[in-house]
Design a protein around this motif. Structure first.
Motif, short mmCIF file in Angstrom:
data_model
loop_
_atom_site.label_atom_id
_atom_site.label_comp_id
_atom_site.label_asym_id
_atom_site.label_seq_id
_atom_site.Cartn_x
_atom_site.Cartn_y
_atom_site.Cartn_z
N GLU A 167 -2.11 3.75 -1.18
CA GLU A 167 -1.92 3.32 -2.56
C GLU A 167 -0.82 2.27 -2.67
O GLU A 167 -0.92 1.33 -3.47
N LEU A 168 0.23 2.41 -1.87
CA LEU A 168 1.31 1.42 -1.89
C LEU A 168 0.83 0.04 -1.43
O LEU A 168 1.38 -0.99 -1.84
N SER A 169 -0.18 0.02 -0.59
CA SER A 169 -0.68 -1.27 -0.09
C SER A 169 -1.50 -2.02 -1.13
O SER A 169 -1.78 -3.21 -0.98
N ARG A 170 -1.89 -1.33 -2.20
CA ARG A 170 -2.71 -1.95 -3.25
C ARG A 170 -1.83 -2.37 -4.42
O ARG A 170 -1.95 -1.83 -5.52
N ARG A 171 -0.92 -3.31 -4.20
CA ARG A 171 -0.02 -3.78 -5.24
C ARG A 171 -0.66 -4.87 -6.09
O ARG A 171 -1.50 -5.66 -5.62
N HIS A 172 -0.27 -4.90 -7.37
CA HIS A 172 -0.77 -5.94 -8.28
C HIS A 172 -0.35 -7.32 -7.78
O HIS A 172 0.82 -7.55 -7.43
N ALA A 173 -1.31 -8.24 -7.72
CA ALA A 173 -1.07 -9.62 -7.32
C ALA A 173 -0.43 -9.71 -5.93
O ALA A 173 0.36 -10.61 -5.65
N ASN A 174 -0.78 -8.71 -5.10
CA ASN A 174 -0.28 -8.71 -3.71
C ASN A 174 1.24 -8.78 -3.61
O ASN A 174 1.81 -9.45 -2.75
N ARG A 175 1.91 -8.09 -4.52
CA ARG A 175 3.37 -8.07 -4.49
C ARG A 175 3.87 -7.34 -3.24
O ARG A 175 3.17 -6.51 -2.67
N PRO A 176 5.12 -7.63 -2.84
CA PRO A 176 5.67 -6.98 -1.64
C PRO A 176 5.69 -5.47 -1.81
O PRO A 176 5.90 -4.95 -2.91
N THR A 177 5.49 -4.77 -0.72
CA THR A 177 5.46 -3.31 -0.76
C THR A 177 6.01 -2.75 0.54
O THR A 177 6.35 -3.52 1.46
N LEU A 178 6.09 -1.46 0.62
CA LEU A 178 6.56 -0.80 1.84
C LEU A 178 5.39 -0.61 2.79
O LEU A 178 4.39 0.01 2.44
N THR A 179 5.51 -1.14 3.97
CA THR A 179 4.52 -0.94 5.01
C THR A 179 5.09 0.04 6.02
O THR A 179 6.16 -0.19 6.59
N VAL A 180 4.39 1.16 6.24
CA VAL A 180 4.88 2.19 7.15
C VAL A 180 4.36 1.89 8.56
O VAL A 180 3.19 2.09 8.86
#
Length: 301
Positions: A167-180
């Motif tokens: 779910e964290l990988s599906r950010r709006h407008a491909n915003r930065p997120t946490l990649t485990v």
């Protein structure tokens, strides 16, 4: 004879009361054995009162139903009381009580049985309050008006980790997120998830120095005396190497006085470790020692 008469007099007086006991359903030393003894001594065909089955509750059976038959090592009563820091100052094993009886030391027997009765009550109180510790549980946490088993809650969080990562990988407008991608990323994510259920989560707590070096506990939940260790399977990891790592962790964490239960969460989404269900059961059993319970959970899907 006097003791048996008082016992059955009390049962008769409280014939409608619920009776909470520990393994008194055994034919060797339970209610049936007492009834046989009474009939043998008095010559009567049956005792004055037999407790109704629907009023009898075996604490051992109740705990085993909740946490499994192996909720603590044998002897279960003594080890469960010790694990929960319940005083057993005058406790005597059954064979020692028999020896004291032959020696006429009735005071020691009275003190021992009184201690056991009080310990039974303390175990029941801890169970009802959601604070009972077993090899598989360190008490409970209150969440949304419910009492949740703390160990089960941590294991469920680990089970849902992969869903949260996706779910964290599906950010709006491909915003930065946490990649485990490693254990440190997993720690950061788990810290946030743990905060939903536990008020006091302390990351990266140092353990006392062992063999010249200090280890790190990924998370410590001090109010529950729980330590959580996180591992991500790698190509070089084998069942044996995981077991060796866990033994080292266990021996180090056993020196940490605030931790009575170590949970090892192993994330193996690529299926590197063969036979994960049997492996986690074997590692949990073999790693548990007196003073430190160990639970290993491998997430392979």
């Amino acid at each position: 004879m006097f003791v048996l008469e008082r016992f059955y007099s009390s049962l008769t007086e409280h014939r409608e009361s619920i009776i909470v006991h520990w393994n008194m359903n055994s034919s060797i030393f339970g209610f049936a054995a007492l009834a046989k003894r009474y009939c043998f001594i008095t010559g009567k065909s049956h005792p004055p009162h037999k407790p109704s089955d629907h009023l009898l509750f075996d604490i051992d059976d109740i705990i085993a139903e909740m946490y499994g038959e192996q909720y603590v090592k044998h002897p279960k009563f003594y080890n469960l009381a010790s694990l929960n820091k319940i005083g057993l100052y005058s406790f005597l094993p059954g064979k020692d009580e028999a020896s004291r009886f032959k020696a006429g030391d009735f005071g020691a027997i009275n003190s021992s049985t009184t201690t056991k009765a009080r310990a039974n009550l303390d175990i029941l109180r801890a169970l009802l309050a959601g604070q009972l510790r077993t090899q598989k549980s360190s008490g409970s946490v209150r969440f949304a008006g419910q009492q949740l088993d703390a160990v089960d809650t941590i294991l469920m969080i680990g089970q849902r980790m992969r869903d949260v990562e996706r779910e964290l990988s599906r950010r709006h407008a491909n915003r930065p997120t946490l990649t485990v991608s490693d254990e440190y990323d997993a720690q950061d994510l788990l810290k946030g998830l743990f905060a939903l259920f536990f008020e006091d989560v302390r990351p990266e707590t140092s353990t006392p120095s062992v063999a010249g070096g200090a280890a790190r506990i990924d998370f410590l939940l001090p109010s529950l005396e729980l330590a959580v260790e996180i591992k991500r399977a790698r190509n070089s990891m084998t069942s044996r190497s995981l077991g060796d790592e866990l033994i080292v962790d266990r021996d180090r964490y056993k020196a940490e006085q605030r931790a009575k239960h170590l949970i090892c969460l192993v994330f193996d989404y690529d299926g590197i470790l063969p036979g994960p269900r049997g492996l986690e059961a074997d590692l949990s059993r073999e790693s548990t020692v007196e003073g430190l319970a160990v639970t290993v959970k491998i997430f392979d899907r």
